[in-house]
Design an enzyme around this catalytic site. Structure first.
Site, PDB file in Angstrom:
ATOM      1  N   ALA A  43       0.835  -1.206   0.000  1.00  0.00           N
ATOM      2  CA  ALA A  43       0.000   0.000   0.000  1.00  0.00           C
ATOM      3  C   ALA A  43       0.867   1.253   0.000  1.00  0.00           C
ATOM      4  CB  ALA A  43      -0.939  -0.006   1.199  1.00  0.00           C
ATOM      5  N   GLU A  44       1.917   1.273   0.819  1.00  0.00           N
ATOM      6  CA  GLU A  44       2.882   2.381   0.807  1.00  0.00           C
ATOM      7  C   GLU A  44       4.278   1.881   1.131  1.00  0.00           C
ATOM      8  OE1 GLU A  44      -0.652   5.058   0.943  1.00  0.00           O
ATOM      9  OE2 GLU A  44      -0.165   3.312   2.147  1.00  0.00           O
ATOM     10  N   THR A  45       5.252   2.572   0.570  1.00  0.00           N
ATOM     11  CA  THR A  45       6.654   2.388   0.946  1.00  0.00           C
ATOM     12  C   THR A  45       7.159   3.727   1.468  1.00  0.00           C
ATOM     13  OG1 THR A  45       7.018   0.641  -0.690  1.00  0.00           O
ATOM     14  CG2 THR A  45       8.959   1.801   0.121  1.00  0.00           C
TER      15      THR A  45
END
Length: 285
Positions: A43-45
């Site tokens: 979903a996010e880095t």
């Protein structure tokens, strides 16, 4: 270059919301960060960059597989978790697109994050708009607003409806917002409200646990329930718990995190030019 993944807003492996974390001593290009985030397909880095800043310890940027975003709670929690595992002193301050965000390590092992409150502004629920939302989500909205995170906040009739939603993601993506937060009062002891988050427009069909959404959910449920200390349960397939404390125009979000992967990028994946990558030692396993 070290790469880690962390499950955030949970104390169990394979639960909560996984985030990638890369700690750097120099700033790579946005193109390279976007490419790595797309490769990880989380979903996010989070990219943590050590640099000289007047009011923060690190710069922090967040990328979904599709875009760079202005705020991300679970990847901030994951980034701080990694820094504390590496021996950083509490608190740590991150310079971000949403201002300076501070994270503390609490004595019980959880982490507390200071975020801006993003209260939703009510949108008049015309029959046409209610029908459009119902067509996208598969459930009739009770209340509709727009939060400062550029999300729609939709209250549904009950927690069971939130849990059983099977939205039309193509229809959700046609709303010109970052995503749609759906919520209802909790139906179990220990939690005050439940939620889910759908963000297909930014490359996240459903986010398992969304810290930034709780900067909208916190003010909404605090006003409804008449309390400033709340516990939210995000009822995605992985699920996760977020403590919420309203403090004026700020929200303190509390959660736990579990390290899942500690690896190094292969030479082919390294950015073409970078002043330097983190040389912190690998965490013991």
């Amino acid at each position: 270059m070290r790469l880690r993944t962390v499950d955030a807003f949970t104390d169990q492996a394979f639960a909560g919301n996984p985030a990638g974390v890369v700690v750097l001593t120099g700033l790579p290009t946005a193109k390279w960060m976007a490419a790595l985030a797309g490769e990880l397909n989380l979903a996010e880095t989070a990219f943590v960059i050590a640099e000289e800043l007047p009011d923060a310890d690190y710069r922090l940027r967040w990328f979904t597989p599709a875009v760079e975003v202005d705020m991300c709670g679970h990847a901030t929690l994951a980034a701080a978790h990694c820094l504390f595992e590496d021996g950083a002193a509490s608190p740590v301050r991150f310079a971000t697109r949403s201002g300076v965000l501070t994270v503390w390590a609490l004595p019980d092992g959880s982490l507390a994050m200071d975020f801006p409150a993003n209260a939703a502004v009510e949108i008049p629920l015309s029959e046409e708009l209610a029908g459009r939302v119902e067509a996208a989500l598969g459930a009739r909205p009770v209340w509709l607003g727009r939060g400062g995170t550029d999300d729609l906040l939709v209250e549904l009739a009950d927690a069971r409806t939130v849990r059983e939603l099977a939205p039309d993601l193509a229809a959700v993506a046609r709303f010109e917002v970052r995503g749609i937060i759906v919520t209802a009062a909790a139906d179990a002891d220990g939690h005050d409200f439940v939620s889910r988050f759908f963000g297909p427009r930014v490359g996240v069909p459903e986010d398992p646990v969304t810290g930034s959404a709780h900067t909208v959910l916190g003010p909404y449920w605090a006003a409804k329930l008449g309390r400033s200390e709340l516990v939210g349960l995000q009822v995605s397939a992985r699920s996760g718990v977020v403590g919420v404390s309203l403090r004026g125009d700020r929200v303190q979000l509390t959660g736990r995190a579990v390290s899942m992967l500690d690896a190094r990028l292969a030479p082919a994946a390294m950015p073409a030019s970078l002043p330097g990558a983190s040389t912190l030692p690998r965490a013991s396993t």
